[in-house]
Design a protein around this motif. Structure first.
Motif, PDB file in Angstrom:
ATOM      1  N   CYS A 133       0.829  -1.208   0.000  1.00  0.00           N
ATOM      2  CA  CYS A 133       0.000   0.000   0.000  1.00  0.00           C
ATOM      3  C   CYS A 133       0.863   1.258   0.000  1.00  0.00           C
ATOM      4  N   GLY A 134       1.983   1.242   0.725  1.00  0.00           N
ATOM      5  CA  GLY A 134       2.896   2.386   0.715  1.00  0.00           C
ATOM      6  C   GLY A 134       3.421   2.653  -0.684  1.00  0.00           C
ATOM      7  N   PRO A 141      -2.950   6.877  -5.335  1.00  0.00           N
ATOM      8  CA  PRO A 141      -3.617   6.601  -4.054  1.00  0.00           C
ATOM      9  C   PRO A 141      -4.829   5.672  -4.182  1.00  0.00           C
ATOM     10  N   HIS A 142      -5.493   5.685  -5.331  1.00  0.00           N
ATOM     11  CA  HIS A 142      -6.645   4.797  -5.522  1.00  0.00           C
ATOM     12  C   HIS A 142      -6.215   3.321  -5.476  1.00  0.00           C
ATOM     13  N   TRP A 143      -5.015   3.039  -5.949  1.00  0.00           N
ATOM     14  CA  TRP A 143      -4.516   1.656  -5.918  1.00  0.00           C
ATOM     15  C   TRP A 143      -4.367   1.187  -4.473  1.00  0.00           C
ATOM     16  N   LEU A 147      -6.233  -1.965  -2.774  1.00  0.00           N
ATOM     17  CA  LEU A 147      -5.540  -3.065  -2.095  1.00  0.00           C
ATOM     18  C   LEU A 147      -6.119  -3.287  -0.698  1.00  0.00           C
ATOM     19  N   GLN A 148      -6.323  -2.208   0.033  1.00  0.00           N
ATOM     20  CA  GLN A 148      -6.885  -2.322   1.381  1.00  0.00           C
ATOM     21  C   GLN A 148      -8.287  -2.935   1.338  1.00  0.00           C
ATOM     22  N   ALA A 153     -11.949  -7.042   2.606  1.00  0.00           N
ATOM     23  CA  ALA A 153     -13.273  -7.557   2.228  1.00  0.00           C
ATOM     24  C   ALA A 153     -13.176  -8.923   1.540  1.00  0.00           C
ATOM     25  N   LEU A 154     -11.954  -9.461   1.451  1.00  0.00           N
ATOM     26  CA  LEU A 154     -11.729 -10.766   0.818  1.00  0.00           C
ATOM     27  C   LEU A 154     -12.302 -10.808  -0.599  1.00  0.00           C
ATOM     28  N   LEU A 155     -12.058  -9.753  -1.356  1.00  0.00           N
ATOM     29  CA  LEU A 155     -12.582  -9.671  -2.717  1.00  0.00           C
ATOM     30  C   LEU A 155     -11.676 -10.397  -3.693  1.00  0.00           C
ATOM     31  N   ARG A 156     -12.288 -11.039  -4.658  1.00  0.00           N
ATOM     32  CA  ARG A 156     -11.535 -11.600  -5.774  1.00  0.00           C
ATOM     33  C   ARG A 156     -11.176 -10.458  -6.720  1.00  0.00           C
TER      34      ARG A 156
END
Length: 180
Positions: A133-134, A141-143, A147-148, A153-156
């Motif tokens: 994330c850093g 910043p959207h990336w 990632l967070q 949320a355990l998203l695929r």
């Protein structure tokens, strides 16, 4: 063998030179790395026969019996299923008359494939996520936010990439995601 190689040349002599660059036709059947895997797997099989003091099977029927027993032993000893598959494929590559004759061996391999749970990549740790994330925040910043969100949320990947602002609602200490 993967991508096609174009044989260029307006004359027979030009095509002949190009074909010589590519090598013998027999060397174009499978990739060298695959051929090496097949050789190692076959060597492992023949070393097994020597240790067991078994002769090399002389008929496809006997080869199938001996090979299926060998695959059963690979399973019991915890070897990889790729070794079993490379052994069958390698023997058929080097002895084309075996193609279609190793039915029991292929059935054993299929049973193995169905029974073995594939190895999954371990999830990121929170520390690894923070590092990614850093880096992502410096790029865009959207990336970092994606990632967070994906992690927590355990998203695929597909779910994350299809998510839009209208799919999110924020309430005090929760975020609700509507994935459709």
């Amino acid at each position: 063998m993967g991508k096609r190689r174009i044989i260029e040349g307006n004359s027979q002599e030009a095509r002949k030179m190009r074909m010589q660059e590519l090598g013998p036709l027999k060397s174009l059947i499978i990739k060298p790395a695959t051929l090496e895997r097949y050789r190692r797997a076959a060597d492992h099989f023949f070393a097994h026969l020597r240790r067991q003091r078994e002769p090399i099977p002389q008929t496809p029927e006997i080869m199938d019996i001996v090979l299926s027993e060998y695959i059963g032993e690979l399973w019991e000893e915890g070897h990889s299923k790729s070794l079993a598959g490379d052994t069958i494929s390698g023997l058929q590559h080097h002895q084309p008359s075996l193609k279609g004759e190793l039915k029991t061996s292929w059935r054993y391999l299929k049973a193995w494939q169905q029974a073995e749970v594939p190895a999954r990549a371990p999830p990121f740790s929170l520390q690894t996520l923070a590092i990614f994330c850093g880096w992502a925040h410096q790029q865009n910043p959207h990336w970092a936010l994606a990632l967070q969100l994906g992690f927590h949320a355990l998203l695929r990947t597909g779910e994350l990439l299809q998510l839009q602002a209208k799919d999110c609602t924020v309430q005090r200490d929760h975020i609700h995601l509507f994935l459709g």
